[in-house]
Design a protein around this motif. Structure first.
Motif, PDB file in Angstrom:
ATOM      1  N   CYS A   1       0.885  -1.207   0.107  1.00  0.00           N
ATOM      2  CA  CYS A   1      -0.032  -0.630   0.032  1.00  0.00           C
ATOM      3  C   CYS A   1       1.000   1.417  -0.138  1.00  0.00           C
ATOM      4  O   CYS A   1       1.252   1.383   0.958  1.00  0.00           O
ATOM      5  CB  CYS A   1      -0.945  -0.569   1.020  1.00  0.00           C
ATOM      6  N   ASP A   2       0.677   2.160  -0.827  1.00  0.00           N
ATOM      7  CA  ASP A   2       0.917   3.106  -0.975  1.00  0.00           C
ATOM      8  C   ASP A   2       0.859   4.659  -0.562  1.00  0.00           C
ATOM      9  O   ASP A   2      -0.694   4.291  -0.919  1.00  0.00           O
ATOM     10  CB  ASP A   2       2.015   3.501  -2.657  1.00  0.00           C
ATOM     11  N   TYR A   3       1.598   5.747  -0.517  1.00  0.00           N
ATOM     12  CA  TYR A   3       0.613   6.790  -0.019  1.00  0.00           C
ATOM     13  C   TYR A   3       0.641   8.114  -0.930  1.00  0.00           C
ATOM     14  O   TYR A   3       2.603   8.601  -0.956  1.00  0.00           O
ATOM     15  CB  TYR A   3       1.414   7.128   1.752  1.00  0.00           C
ATOM     16  N   LYS A   4       0.141   8.171  -1.800  1.00  0.00           N
ATOM     17  CA  LYS A   4      -0.059   9.003  -2.651  1.00  0.00           C
ATOM     18  C   LYS A   4       0.098  10.458  -2.483  1.00  0.00           C
ATOM     19  O   LYS A   4       0.998  11.685  -3.382  1.00  0.00           O
ATOM     20  CB  LYS A   4      -0.661   9.189  -4.351  1.00  0.00           C
ATOM     21  N   ARG A   5      -0.483  10.689  -1.864  1.00  0.00           N
ATOM     22  CA  ARG A   5      -0.856  12.220  -1.198  1.00  0.00           C
ATOM     23  C   ARG A   5       0.060  12.804  -0.135  1.00  0.00           C
ATOM     24  O   ARG A   5       0.340  12.624   0.322  1.00  0.00           O
ATOM     25  CB  ARG A   5      -1.693  12.316  -0.321  1.00  0.00           C
ATOM     26  N   VAL A   6       0.696  14.417  -0.342  1.00  0.00           N
ATOM     27  CA  VAL A   6       1.707  14.797   0.418  1.00  0.00           C
ATOM     28  C   VAL A   6       1.515  14.721   1.538  1.00  0.00           C
ATOM     29  O   VAL A   6       2.825  15.025   2.601  1.00  0.00           O
ATOM     30  CB  VAL A   6       2.133  15.724  -0.997  1.00  0.00           C
ATOM     31  N   GLN A   7       0.299  15.032   2.726  1.00  0.00           N
ATOM     32  CA  GLN A   7       0.665  15.356   3.845  1.00  0.00           C
ATOM     33  C   GLN A   7      -0.728  13.934   3.945  1.00  0.00           C
ATOM     34  O   GLN A   7      -0.878  13.527   4.078  1.00  0.00           O
ATOM     35  CB  GLN A   7      -0.616  17.296   3.569  1.00  0.00           C
ATOM     36  N   ASP A   8      -0.415  14.096   5.449  1.00  0.00           N
ATOM     37  CA  ASP A   8      -0.830  13.156   6.538  1.00  0.00           C
ATOM     38  C   ASP A   8      -1.993  13.212   6.418  1.00  0.00           C
ATOM     39  O   ASP A   8      -2.863  14.121   5.721  1.00  0.00           O
ATOM     40  CB  ASP A   8      -0.980  13.449   8.129  1.00  0.00           C
ATOM     41  N   ASN A   9      -3.080  11.719   7.139  1.00  0.00           N
ATOM     42  CA  ASN A   9      -4.609  11.610   6.182  1.00  0.00           C
ATOM     43  C   ASN A   9      -4.925  12.144   4.977  1.00  0.00           C
ATOM     44  O   ASN A   9      -6.467  12.382   4.589  1.00  0.00           O
ATOM     45  CB  ASN A   9      -5.716  12.881   7.556  1.00  0.00           C
ATOM     46  N   ASP A  10      -4.111  11.681   3.973  1.00  0.00           N
ATOM     47  CA  ASP A  10      -4.328  11.859   2.312  1.00  0.00           C
ATOM     48  C   ASP A  10      -4.706  13.096   2.668  1.00  0.00           C
ATOM     49  O   ASP A  10      -5.171  12.804   1.305  1.00  0.00           O
ATOM     50  CB  ASP A  10      -5.865  10.621   2.311  1.00  0.00           C
TER      51      ASP A  10
ATOM     52  N   LYS B   1       4.109  11.359   8.590  1.00  0.00           N
ATOM     53  CA  LYS B   1       4.637  10.597  10.089  1.00  0.00           C
ATOM     54  C   LYS B   1       3.460   9.556  10.241  1.00  0.00           C
ATOM     55  O   LYS B   1       2.799   8.624  11.256  1.00  0.00           O
ATOM     56  CB  LYS B   1       4.092  11.504  11.001  1.00  0.00           C
ATOM     57  N   ASP B   2       1.843   9.201   9.438  1.00  0.00           N
ATOM     58  CA  ASP B   2       1.346   8.014   9.251  1.00  0.00           C
ATOM     59  C   ASP B   2       1.216   7.088   8.900  1.00  0.00           C
ATOM     60  O   ASP B   2       0.364   6.123   8.420  1.00  0.00           O
ATOM     61  CB  ASP B   2      -0.064   9.151   9.172  1.00  0.00           C
ATOM     62  N   ILE B   3       1.898   6.991   8.013  1.00  0.00           N
ATOM     63  CA  ILE B   3       3.082   5.793   6.995  1.00  0.00           C
ATOM     64  C   ILE B   3       2.700   4.877   8.005  1.00  0.00           C
ATOM     65  O   ILE B   3       3.233   4.164   9.122  1.00  0.00           O
ATOM     66  CB  ILE B   3       4.574   5.620   6.699  1.00  0.00           C
TER      67      ILE B   3
END
Ligand code: GLY
Length: 423
Positions: free
Chosen positions: A212-221, A413-415
């Motif tokens: 699972c990848d996190y694409k948005r730049v800030q926490d909480n997508d 910080k939420d990865i």
């Protein structure tokens, strides 16, 4: 053996790191001044950056294998040009790379072969596209440019006005160059996203790894999309049954359909999937390793990856020859302030050598200047860790990450946070 790795980001650093652990390899060659890469390889300058010059230079070096990281040279046909000259190459041909370089090609492949995906129509006429989109309603569609667009070719309009501006920008004003001349308009679907990575030689394939990848730049997508801010494996919703169903309904039909289209796919098949209420559906394919996903794939790979690269280049991958560590993995990307828009370069980086050994520090955008390691991109460093739980990986990384410092650096910080309770 002499291996040449093409590309200059964290993805390629992680591939070179893994290869550097293999005693059979005498020399790794790169064309990159990325500081991490330069520590593990012989860094050559390219005479010119165009494909033909690079191919000529590679032929003159005559390596035993070339591994291509980025999608652009693959879609331009580097594998075809090298294999014609008997240079072995890991990465799909130009024809097979269309699975990423043409969204219309890949959507037709899925629709013609009953591979689960959302319905789409294709347009190269602005008025027809506009009428179709307005009839469907802006909330119900996703607009995708057909060609490569460096992650900037997917649009989810928030109003009718925005929808018309998007179509005008990409179809009439050529905002994405030729990539946006043709578009597809997909029905919008909802659910959790997962990227499934599978080595294949076009017939046989490896056990996949799901990330699972996190694409948005800030926490909480929140905030704009990026190339990826961090990722973890396995997803909390992953299971053997889900893996088997994705192999049966998506991976195998895709590999077979590509072969039948005379576009046999050999390399790393990267399938972006959405877990909808009607089951897993393909959002897109990529013809390469993801970045930063590769920075987890390499540490999670059990054994010598060179054998897999070679077997694929020689069209003789054995089923089940790839083993993944029975561990969990997580990585966090450290970026330069302003990314993914404007950011400064050449900021001095401190603290890399103070990281504990269990943290692997991959360099995405760094170089050496005046004897100092400085930033050289928006994504700068990727910290990766493998452990027994996502919680442990998070602890390991987030207790170390503040050792790294450069002006205006930031990271999410939420990865992996949403996976912690399932550990
Ligand atoms: N991390 C997303 C990609 O490599 O496309």
């Amino acid at each position: 053996m002499r291996i040449l790795v093409l590309g200059s980001g964290g993805r390629e650093h992680s591939i070179i790191w893994k290869l550097s652990l293999d005693e059979r390899i005498n020399e790794i060659i790169s064309f990159s001044d990325n500081y991490g890469i330069s520590q593990l390889s012989k860094n050559l300058k390219t005479e010119n950056d165009d494909l033909n010059s690079i191919v000529k230079q590679i032929i003159s070096l005559s390596p035993d294998l070339v591994i291509v990281g980025p999608e652009e040279p693959l879609s331009e046909g580097i594998t075809n040009l090298l294999t014609e000259k008997n240079i072995k190459c890991f990465g799909p041909s130009k024809e097979a790379s269309r699975i990423e370089s043409s969204k219309i090609f890949s959507k037709k492949l899925m629709m013609e072969n009953n591979i689960p995906t959302s319905y789409a129509e294709f347009f190269s006429n602005f008025d027809k596209a506009k009428n179709y989109c307005l009839t469907k309603g802006y909330k119900n569609i996703v607009i995708k440019a057909d060609g490569l667009a460096a992650g900037k070719g997917v649009f989810l309009p928030n109003s009718e006005e925005e929808l018309i501006t998007i179509l005008d920008d990409i179809m009439n004003k050529n905002m994405l160059g030729n990539s946006g001349k043709s578009i597809l308009v997909e029905d919008r679907i909802y659910g959790k996203e997962v990227s499934v990575f599978c080595f294949t030689d076009g017939v046989n394939f490896s056990k996949p790894i799901a990330i699972c990848d996190y694409k948005r730049v800030q926490d909480n997508d929140m905030g704009p999309n990026t190339g990826g801010m961090g990722c973890y494996t396995p997803p909390e919703f992953w299971s053997i049954d889900l893996e088997d169903s994705i192999i049966e309904n998506i991976i195998v039909p895709t590999i077979n359909a590509m072969r039948e289209k005379k576009s046999t796919f050999q390399g790393m098949l990267y399938t972006g999937i959405m877990m909808t209420k009607d089951g897993p559906k393909v959002i897109e394919y990529n013809c390469r390793f993801g970045d930063p996903e590769c920075e987890l794939i390499m540490p999670m790979f059990e054994g010598n990856i060179l054998d897999v690269f070679m077997d694929i280049a020689n069209s003789k991958l054995k089923n089940n020859s790839v083993k993944w560590k029975n561990k969990k993995g997580l990585c966090v990307v450290i970026c330069s302030g302003g990314y993914p828009e404007k950011y400064n370069k050449e900021l001095e980086i401190n603290g890399i050598k103070d990281l504990e050994e269990k943290i692997i520090c991959f360099h995405s955008g760094t170089k050496m200047k005046n004897n100092k390691i400085v930033t050289n991109g928006g994504r700068v460093l990727v910290l990766s860790n493998i452990d027994d739980s996502i919680n442990a990986c998070r602890e390991n990384i987030y207790t170390q990450i503040e050792k790294i410092s450069f002006k205006d650096s930031f990271y999410r910080k939420d990865i992996g946070l949403r996976a912690v309770k399932n550990d």
